[in-house]
Design an enzyme around this catalytic site. Structure first.
Site, PDB file in Angstrom:
ATOM      1  CB  ALA A 121      -0.978  -0.202   1.259  1.00  0.00           C
ATOM      2  CG  ASP A 167      22.367  40.209 -24.555  1.00  0.00           C
ATOM      3  OD1 ASP A 167      20.568  39.704 -24.534  1.00  0.00           O
ATOM      4  OD2 ASP A 167      22.804  39.651 -25.472  1.00  0.00           O
TER       5      ASP A 167
END
Ligand code: ATP
Length: 911
Positions: free
Chosen positions: A297, A343
């Protein structure tokens, strides 16, 4: 040219061979190979690539799927369910063992397929990013994929290029390479033609350049001697391949989570076993079975595969949007970016420069009638342009000539190739009919730090031509050319030039200054050549912002991401361009302002500065460090050789695919194939979307596992108390059998989880602030959500289970009900998770399909003979009614708690 004896091409000492011997051994010459010969050699010597020795073989990738603590847990569970047979009173459960083994196998195979595909697509991405090489073939300069380079090829090397193969230098102009990938030494090594002694160590072979090293200065030509695995780098096994850990933080977190779950499950098993053993009369077989069930589980079997699938899918999606991810972990960092330092030239502007204004002999010439618009009435320049044939009056000829001489543009077949600034200068000179250049004697190269470039050309007599940033050029001049006469450059004239520069820049023009002088000794000291020049004038270039950039910056702003412009260009130009794209130019700083400030001073102002001008790569690193020190996650763009440190240090270093250098690309995390700022926004959006999807399915899968563990754990404890007779004896005394749990985890859950990985991104993705960089997939909110869902699932599920047991007295029926309830809740719960992101179910057809298939399979398990195998019984309509009631209770409680959760965590940024 052919060659039959391939041994002649396999010399160990190319550096010591004379040039003639070299060419004859290579069956080549300075004019390069023919295309046919290159193809022939390619088939003979193979592609010029390094096979990654560290590349995982398919087999080891498959085996690695089973090296996982959670899989070990499942193996133990399988062994136990077999071993139960050897305990008195127990019988081996072959079906269960077989099923668990099948699941382990299927899971491994599924994980393998996912990983294999992901590895392949990452490799494909890397290939896309592989550099080009410029070679001479068929007598022409051509750009080819570096992998296609063959021995005998003549390659051209330029500042910023990656050297494509091991090659012998045949000519060089200040050629310097960085050989650190080979020698570990990062000091630039000067390269010159010539022959060196046989015993010269690799690091001192000045006449050779090597694959994987980079040209950091100068230019030259070299003839390729070895390619691919025959190169020096190919021979060094330890340096092969990508050494970076390509595991992403997600994957590390999921792995860590797996370990935690494993630990938790083992603790619970010990607890249950101890309690049952000490306080109940439960038989050892039943206790063991509970242990097995808990182990099964707890394991989120499908999780790692779904994570891999989602990341690979995301990286592919990014490529489709022109963002090439070079390192997968970046996908995650993108989601928490809050500052972009970009830039200017080419990223926010189109990088299509046109010279639109000239200044020479005291007057301005406007070359465009419409593209340069000044405020108010017509400018002086426009008036000049209006005068008709003023366009190229004789006084501008020396200025234009200087622009064409001091220029590295390559013009073949009427096509210009090279740097856009220089193309613009060459074009305008060509338009004006400037005569072709004489032989170039020398070049003193441009760099961002020097901001100028000088050449010495034989124009009848050796003449130096300089171009560069106007203030830099002006500093190097002591006289000025006016109407053909040289005059002293007085302070008034300097001021006039500065004013002109300023007025050009105010119109967002990029401005360069030009100067020249006669030179007696072309080989004199560079400083001497670049001094006492005659100022010729200015050229102003228009480079319009890309249309989509303004909107992209606004989008980023509403996503909590600030954009900062950091350019090498002049302050006024930077301010004007900044304003055009929606940045605030107020408080703009220049590189020298940065130099003047202490770290503390910079930290206190950096939040208010949108524009930085005249910055060098070192300044960019300082800006980056300051932003990172103040807690920002930063994207930084760069294209030059010297941008590598900034790109490496940035959280996401971005290089350009079209413009820019191989060096920058190799230092980057991501490459923009279209060089476009807007692509950064798209990549961030994609990164955020991927993160959200990962978070959705982690929440989904882990909460199911936790719920199942709670169901089994609390169920067994409660069962032993409420129904002691039933829960102490037989192997049926379980809340859910391992087979049913594996079914839920693998079939009912995994398909929808995969579909969640491909979920379209939520609409408001870019209206939220970025995720804090230290926040993992499971933040407090997700943790609380997982826990509450698990508890609710356990409470309502067990309610139904015990009610059914009470009503029908059949454990099998109660188990079938609980099993079906969990599957139904799981399938519907997905939409509950998605609704938090305001996503309607129909927005993901994959998900609708996955839910439909899972539901059909569930019905098949219940109502076909399959139910015998799964040991469940078909449910009646009334029992479906109980499931519906249980579901409504679950949903109401869930909605209530989710609201509470939202209220508590709403102030937090991410969902
Ligand atoms: P960005 O950093 O946004 O790309 P940029 O191209 O202006 O902008 P750099 O390449 O660092 O930045 O150039 C700095 C300055 O040097 C330019 O503004 C220009 O004045 C000058 N310059 C640029 N290219 C050349 C060149 N090829 N030759 C001479 N000078 C140049």
């Amino acid at each position: 040219m052919t060659h039959d004896d391939s041994d002649t091409l396999r010399s160990e000492s190319w550096h010591a061979t004379s040039t003639d011997e070299l060419f004859s051994a290579l069956a080549a010459d300075e004019t390069g190979l023919s295309a046919d010969e290159a193809t022939h050699r390619l088939s003979e010597y193979g592609t010029n690539d390094i096979h990654d020795a560290k590349r995982e073989s398919a087999l080891s990738l498959l085996v690695s799927q089973f090296r996982d603590p959670l899989i070990y847990l499942l193996v133990v569970a399988a062994l136990l369910s077999l071993g139960v047979g050897f305990i008195p009173g127990g019988e081996p459960n072959y079906t269960e063992t077989a099923f668990i083994v099948l699941i382990i196998g299927a899971n491994g195979l599924f994980g393998f397929i996912q990983d294999y595909q992901a590895t392949r697509s990452i490799e494909a991405l890397r290939e896309l990013a592989s550099p080009d090489a410029t070679v001479r073939r068929d007598g022409r300069k051509q750009i080819v994929d570096a992998e296609q380079v063959v021995p005998g090829d003549v390659v051209y090397l330029e500042q910023g290029d990656a050297v494509p193969a091991d090659a012998r230098v045949i000519d060089a102009e200040e050629l310097r390479t960085n050989e650190s990938p080979l020698t570990g030494e990062s000091t630039p090594v000067e390269k010159t033609p010539g022959t060196v002694g046989e015993d010269t160590p690799l690091a001192e072979r000045r006449n050779m350049v090597y694959k994987n090293t980079t040209v950091i200065k100068g230019r030259g030509r070299a003839v390729v001697v070895d390619t691919g695995m025959e190169t020096e780098v190919g021979g060094i096994a330890s340096q092969l391949g990508e050494t970076d850990d390509q595991r992403t933080p997600f994957q590390a977190e999921v792995e860590h989570l797996g370990k935690q779950i494993g630990g938790l499950v083992v603790t619970l098993i010990v607890l249950v076993v101890t309690v049952q053993f000490l306080f109940t009369a439960t038989e050892p077989v039943a206790i063991l079975l509970v242990g097995i069930t808990l182990a099964v589980a707890g394991v989120p079997e499908g999780l790692p595969a779904v994570v891999t699938f989602t990341l690979a899918l995301g990286a592919r999606e990014m490529v489709a949007r022109n963002a090439l991810v070079r390192r997968l972990p970046v996908v995650e960092s993108l989601g928490s970016v809050d500052v972009i330092v970009t830039d200017k030239t080419g990223t926010v502007t189109e990088n299509r420069m046109t010279v639109t204004r000239l200044y020479a002999s005291g007057s301005v010439v406007d070359l465009s009638d419409s593209s340069v618009q000044s405020e108010g009435g017509p400018t002086e320049n426009q008036q000049i342009a209006a005068n008709g044939n003023e366009r190229f009056r004789p006084t501008v000829a020396p200025l234009l000539r200087c622009g064409a001489r001091c220029n590295n543009v390559d013009r073949t077949d009427g096509e210009y190739r090279g740097e856009p600034t220089e193309i613009a200068l060459q074009r305008v000179a060509d338009e004006a009919g400037i005569e072709p250049t004489g032989e170039r004697l020398r070049e003193i190269q441009f760099s961002s730090e020097r901001k100028r470039m000088t050449v010495v050309v034989d124009d009848g007599e050796p003449t130096a031509y300089m171009k560069g940033a106007p203030e830099t050029v002006l500093d190097r001049c002591d006289s000025i050319l006016e109407d053909g006469d040289v005059h002293e450059l007085t302070e008034d004239k300097r001021q006039e030039i500065r004013d002109r520069t300023e007025s050009f820049a105010e119109d967002a023009l990029r401005v360069l200054g030009f100067a020249s002088k006669g030179v007696d000794d072309p080989s004199a000291d560079a400083d001497q050549i670049e001094d006492e020049l005659v100022f010729l004038g200015l050229q102003g270039m228009l480079d319009p912002p890309r249309t989509e950039v303004e909107a992209a910056i606004a989008d980023c702003q509403s996503a909590g991401i600030r954009t900062v412009l950091a350019t090498g260009d002049n302050l006024t130009t930077a301010e004007a361009v900044g304003e055009q794209i929606g940045l605030d130019p107020a408080g703009a700083l220049t590189g020298s302002d940065i130099d003047d400030r202490s770290d503390d001073q910079l930290e206190s102002t950096i939040e208010d500065v949108d524009v930085f001008a005249r910055v060098t790569p070192e300044h960019k690193v300082r800006i980056l460090n300051t932003l990172q020190d103040t807690g920002h996650t930063v994207v930084m763009t760069g294209d030059g050789v010297n941008d590598a440190p900034a790109l490496t240090q940035a959280d996401v270093g971005v290089a350009m695919g079209q413009r820019g250098t191989d060096v920058a690309r190799q230092a980057s995390d991501m490459v923009l194939q279209d060089d476009n700022f807007a692509t950064i926004r798209d990549a961030i959006q994609e990164g955020r979307g991927i993160f959200e999807n990962v978070r959705k399915f982690v929440n989904y899968l882990v909460s199911t596992n936790t719920g199942e563990v709670l169901v089994v754990f609390l169920g067994v404890l409660l069962g032993s108390l409420l129904f002691p007779a039933r829960f102490s004896g037989t192997s049926q005394a379980l809340i859910l059998t391992p087979i049913l749990i594996l079914w839920i985890n693998l079939v009912a859950d995994t398909l929808p989880a995969l579909a969640l990985g491909a979920d379209p991104h939520a609409a408001g993705l870019m209206n939220r602030p970025p995720r804090p960089s230290d926040e993992g997939v499971i933040n407090t909110r997700v943790f609380v959500s997982i826990l509450t869902i698990a508890i609710l699932l356990a409470v309502t599920g067990l309610g139904i289970f015990f009610y059914a047991l009470e009503q029908t007295g059949s454990l099998l029926r109660a188990q079938s009900l609980l099993f079906t309830f969990i599957v139904v809740v799981e399938l519907i719960r997905i939409q509950v998770i998605r609704s938090r992101y305001d996503q309607p179910l129909r927005s993901n057809p994959w998900l609708v399909g996955a839910i439909g298939i899972s539901l059909l399979i569930q019905l098949a398990v219940l109502y076909t003979p399959l139910h015998g195998f799964f040991q469940v019984v078909p449910l009646s309509l009334v029992e479906w009614g109980w499931i519906a009631v249980g579901f409504v209770v679950f949903l109401l409680l869930n909605v209530f708690i989710a609201r509470l959760n939202t209220r508590i965590f709403d102030s937090r940024s991410s969902k």
